[in-house]
Enzyme design. Sequence first.
Site, mmCIF file in Angstrom:
data_model
loop_
_atom_site.group_PDB
_atom_site.id
_atom_site.type_symbol
_atom_site.label_atom_id
_atom_site.label_comp_id
_atom_site.label_asym_id
_atom_site.label_seq_id
_atom_site.Cartn_x
_atom_site.Cartn_y
_atom_site.Cartn_z
ATOM 1 N N HIS A 198 -8.917 3.609 -2.793
ATOM 2 C CA HIS A 198 -7.584 3.113 -2.441
ATOM 3 C C HIS A 198 -7.094 2.110 -3.480
ATOM 4 O O HIS A 198 -6.949 0.928 -3.197
ATOM 5 C CB HIS A 198 -7.640 2.493 -1.038
ATOM 6 C CG HIS A 198 -6.312 2.030 -0.509
ATOM 7 N ND1 HIS A 198 -5.106 2.542 -0.929
ATOM 8 C CD2 HIS A 198 -6.012 1.079 0.424
ATOM 9 C CE1 HIS A 198 -4.119 1.923 -0.289
ATOM 10 N NE2 HIS A 198 -4.636 1.035 0.528
ATOM 11 N N CYS A 202 0.816 -1.222 0.000
ATOM 12 C CA CYS A 202 0.000 0.000 0.000
ATOM 13 C C CYS A 202 0.848 1.270 0.000
ATOM 14 O O CYS A 202 0.332 2.356 -0.236
ATOM 15 C CB CYS A 202 -0.941 0.005 1.197
ATOM 16 S SG CYS A 202 -2.016 -1.438 1.196
#
Lengths: 389, 136
Positions: free
Chosen positions: A336, A86
Amino acid sequence: MRPVAIVGVGLTQWGKRNDVSLGELIVESAMHAFKDTKGLTPKDIEALYVANAQSERFTEQAHPANLTAEFLGISPKITSRVEMACASGGAAVRNAFFAIASGQAESALICGVEKMCNVPSPEAMRNLCLVEDLTWESFHGMIPPAGFALIASRYMHEYGVTQEQLAKIAVKNHKNGSKNPIAQFRKEITIETVLESRMIAHPLNLFDCSPISDGSAAVILVPAKDARKYNDTPIDVIGSGQFMEPAFSCSNMQSLTTWRALVNAAKNAYSMAKLTPKDMDLAETHDCFTIAELIEYEDLGLCKKGEGPQLVDNGDVEIGGRIPVNPSGGLKSKGHPVGATGVAQIAEVTEQLRGECGPRQVDGATTGITQNLSGFATHHVVHILRRQN
Amino acid sequence: MNEHLAGLPYSLVYPESKVKPFWDNLAQNKFTTTKCPKCGLLWPPKANCPNCGEETSEWIELKGTGEIYAKTQVGASPPAFKAMLPFILVVGKLDEGILVAARMEKANFEDLKIGTPIKIEIKKSFGLDSYIFVPA
Ligand SMILES: [Zn+2]
């Protein structure tokens, strides 16, 4: 080391993007970034970094940096795909920063991309579980929300925070995201929306969690001395910090509630910028879960340890508050797409410091900070940006 | 989803490891880990100490008792865990001082607190030798 500046940023529409391929998604954000400059074209790019976590899992396509080179028709002399789960985006920006700062490249393009909605959502969740320690955690049912839920249970025990206070973070980010045209979710929500949504990992409900998304973001860096040639309002990258704990599983973190890697990454970035948290006008932080944003206030030094919930209750982190956090809507509302997230944070702060954000503008902002994390908060990348005088 | 993974949550081949004795010991009903001659107990078990690089040759049996350090109840999961939902997941702090993450059974989530006494129970998971926590 020479100073580095941002002269172009670009984002695609985020959300479900079944109208484009992986390569086309990259081109969209890259071309927005080139149009954002005065006359830079893909052929001018000497360094290319493609931030992408799992293109093999989500689209079966490997080697996305080479894919990008073909789609943009470029031959960069320094290039790499950056995979840090991430935090791939933040790490790619940091690599590009050093490519320019070292004098080895006169221009760098960072493309962050993830196309996650290709696979059914149970498979997407399984893919994200591969980021954790397979043998000692994932095998036992540890899903990413569970790791942050364990963190939340410790925070509740050590400092105290209610589910309502966590919900307010989601409410704020949806309110901000409702004013961001590229956001995946542009609907405002209430505290009840969060509290009444289904439990994912207690105390985190569905609306405490960021979604699965398609999207891309791009940033162009040049030496700060050349920046005015390419943009009337260059934004300098004045601080860059990164830190990783020697811990892969959440049970090996030094503390679940004070993230050692974030404290150190922030310290390094503030020190390079010769600034303190008080100098920050806004922050884009990694709110993959509401509890994450809360701890980030504290470990970035925006308030003291344990005071995060007060910051939320006081409205200090709202646009118009003392230190607005995630005016873009954050991961929560904007989306995201894993590899794109850290790059998009840089793009948002750049546009904020230029004063281009319309209804979500933080008035008079000149200095901002970004924070991008991966794993169970064991790796962090922090950047500090300032409008060039 | 790949067919060969249907029965397993992940394509683990963990006995292909220098710490294979961990699972051999589990099959003998022993919960063990490696010990670095210089730095002490390691978790998860490792063949080389992450602190000093030293090879670890000694396996230590842990008592398996401790208390809840962090807890959650999971309500969503990848397909392999669906039948278990909702399940309790805890980080247990063992008496020896190490933190271990595992599912917890034979308990109501609402009754659990940070500090609640727990113990390791050796139990197969997905057909493989594994362990869970239960109330002490
Ligand atoms: Zn050692």
